[in-house]
Scaffold this motif. Structure first.
Motif: not given
Length: 142
Positions: A61-69
């Protein structure tokens, strides 16, 4: 049912490049096909996402949110799709939380009911079963 521990305080993800994040997310990412289309339960709203992430861990989840950011893309969390609104609809990323179905911890509470700390998509029945097993083990250990 797997029981996992909550992750320690989160470390920054600055050391990972966008390519690293994409590679780490690849096993849980859909980038083409019908799976990119979100429809709510009533089929009153639909949208086509750029990608759908189906994480099975908090780290993903952290990776996905960071990628989107970093890519300046919208990311929306999707559960069962029962909202009668367009809240999940996006042309950006969808974070499908159904894979987050684990018990994280069970702790005794002040009363006879233990507290079950669970991830996003765990069912109420699984929580009740986990609490019952916890109480039964406490009873056996007396």
């Amino acid at each position: 049912m797997a029981i996992i521990r909550a992750p320690p305080a989160s470390e920054p993800l600055d050391h990972l490049s966008v390519g690293d994040l994409e590679q780490l997310l690849d096993p849980v990412t859909t980038k083409s096909g019908k799976a990119l289309t979100f429809r709510n339960w009533a089929t009153t709203f639909r949208s086509d996402a750029t990608a759908v992430f189906r994480p099975t861990s908090v780290q993903q989840v952290r990776y996905a949110v960071e990628l989107a950011r970093r890519q300046k893309r919208t990311i929306r969390a999707a559960g069962a799709g029962h909202s009668p609104s367009d809240i999940v609809c996006t042309g950006g990323y969808i974070l499908d939380l159904k894979g987050l179905d684990k018990v994280i911890a069970v702790r005794p509470a002040q009363s006879d009911h233990p507290r079950v700390h669970a991830s996003a998509a765990i069912s109420r029945q699984t929580c009740w079963l986990t609490a019952a097993i916890f109480l039964f083990r406490q009873f056996l250990s007396r």
